[in-house]
Design a protein around this motif. Structure first.
Motif, PDB file in Angstrom:
ATOM      1  N   ASP A 196      41.965  92.628  75.363  1.00 37.89           N
ATOM      2  CA  ASP A 196      42.156  91.270  75.877  1.00 37.89           C
ATOM      3  C   ASP A 196      43.305  91.207  76.879  1.00 37.89           C
ATOM      4  O   ASP A 196      43.215  90.523  77.904  1.00 37.89           O
ATOM      5  N   ALA A 197      44.385  91.912  76.583  1.00 35.50           N
ATOM      6  CA  ALA A 197      45.536  91.890  77.483  1.00 35.50           C
ATOM      7  C   ALA A 197      45.183  92.505  78.832  1.00 35.50           C
ATOM      8  O   ALA A 197      45.568  91.983  79.891  1.00 35.50           O
ATOM      9  N   PRO A 232      40.233  88.257  69.324  1.00 39.13           N
ATOM     10  CA  PRO A 232      40.763  88.361  67.972  1.00 39.13           C
ATOM     11  C   PRO A 232      40.171  87.341  67.025  1.00 39.13           C
ATOM     12  O   PRO A 232      39.978  87.622  65.836  1.00 39.13           O
ATOM     13  N   GLU A 253      43.168  93.195  70.855  1.00 35.84           N
ATOM     14  CA  GLU A 253      44.268  92.568  71.591  1.00 35.84           C
ATOM     15  C   GLU A 253      44.636  93.379  72.829  1.00 35.84           C
ATOM     16  O   GLU A 253      44.946  92.812  73.889  1.00 35.84           O
ATOM     17  N   ARG A 254      44.594  94.702  72.719  1.00 35.41           N
ATOM     18  CA  ARG A 254      44.896  95.526  73.897  1.00 35.41           C
ATOM     19  C   ARG A 254      43.844  95.323  74.984  1.00 35.41           C
ATOM     20  O   ARG A 254      44.167  95.256  76.175  1.00 35.41           O
ATOM     21  N   ALA A 259      41.820  94.544  65.078  1.00 41.60           N
ATOM     22  CA  ALA A 259      42.464  93.428  65.775  1.00 41.60           C
ATOM     23  C   ALA A 259      43.416  93.925  66.845  1.00 41.60           C
ATOM     24  O   ALA A 259      43.496  93.358  67.950  1.00 41.60           O
TER      25      ALA A 259
END
Length: 323
Positions: free
Chosen positions: A165-166, A2, A162-163, A158
């Motif tokens: 990255d998770a 992000p 984030e999805r 963004a």
């Protein structure tokens, strides 16, 4: 990831991607492209994507390009899945490199990757509409940032980042607590008869392996050439062994058998798997979820290595179930 999305910021006074003699009337944004900084109008409509991968990445942000260039080679399972997703969204898939088709469509913005079949007509395209060429060795966070900036969909970019990255974080924790922590992963493919490719860390799956705490054999712990790979002779296969050996299959092999069948590659003590070339070598959120699923199958025997039929379920993870 992000944090990198903030890199594509509004700037002033740089070169313009608009056709000569045409000044954009609405908001503009300056982004980094393959040829340097370029200033283009912000729009989420009338977009011509030079390649299917860029079109898919736009669609992940909720932007529906009107047209997308097809893959220039034999269609891999990932490409088939991507085509189905794009066509379901109403994107028209076209042969790349046809300037007259682009002119007839009168797009507001042209965006895509180089080396996807349209390089020779880029000068003509720049006379038709603003053009953003993404880098030769794209990084997912940067591509999402650029596409979010030029379409005005920064928040959506963004959220997708984030999805991803998770999901990476979840698998990284699983790897760290397993016997595979710090394992070396060799990635290679056949490239026609009597030639093999080894793949560096610069694009696609490479950054994901690093984020998962996995390493690479010495010959592959590099960026590779301008496309992110290097060719090796069969005699060098004995240098490509590792804890985990992943073979790309599909269009890149040009019909040759998997390197896992070559006795010169010793995999007797390795975990192995054959995966889709286009999924792993491409750069996009769907690619990332595809690769992470494949790694769960290879490392932990969970699920299966993905095929075209897995596209819809993986796409739901990209969109957060909002598609």
């Amino acid at each position: 990831m992000p944090a990198l999305l903030a890199m594509a910021v509004l700037l002033a006074g740089c070169g313009t991607g608009a056709p000569s003699g045409v000044r954009p009337s609405g908001p503009t944004v300056t982004v980094r492209s393959a040829g340097g900084d370029v200033t283009v109008p912000v729009t989420d409509s009338g977009i011509w994507a030079l390649d299917y991968q860029t079109a898919l990445n736009l669609l992940a942000l909720g932007v529906v390009p009107e047209h997308a260039g097809k893959y220039a080679y034999t269609t891999d399972p990932f490409v088939s899945a991507a085509y189905a997703i794009l066509e379901d969204a109403g994107v028209e898939l076209v042969e790349p490199g046809r300037a007259e088709r682009v002119a007839a469509a009168a797009p507001e913005l042209i965006v895509g990757m180089p080396r996807t079949g349209s390089d020779e007509i880029v000068p003509q395209l720049r006379e038709l509409a603003p053009v953003v060429l993404l880098p030769d060795l794209p990084v997912l966070a940067d591509d999402l940032a650029t596409l979010g900036a030029v379409t005005g969909h920064r928040d959506e970019a963004a959220a997708v980042a984030e999805r991803v990255d998770a999901a990476v974080g979840d698998l990284a924790r699983r790897v760290k607590g397993s016997e595979h922590a710090g394992s070396a992963v060799s990635v290679l493919s056949a490239y026609g008869e009597d030639s093999y490719c080894i793949y560096g860390n610069a694009r696609g799956f490479g950054p994901l392996l690093a984020e998962l705490g996995l390493t690479r054999p010495p010959a592959q712990a590099v960026a590779g050439n301008e496309w992110g790979y290097a060719t090796v002779s069969p005699e060098k296969l004995d240098e490509q062994g590792a804890d985990v050996v992943v073979a790309f299959v599909g269009s890149v092999a040009l019909g040759a058998p998997s390197p896992l069948t070559d006795e010169r590659l010793d995999t007797s003590g390795s975990v192995t798997g054959e995966v889709d070339y286009s999924a792993w070598f491409g750069v996009g959120p769907l690619n990332a979820f595809w690769v992470l699923g494949d790694l769960r199958a290879i490392l932990f025997d969970e699920g299966r290595i993905a095929g075209a039929s897995d596209g819809p379920a993986l796409w739901d993870r990209v969109t957060g179930g909002t598609a």
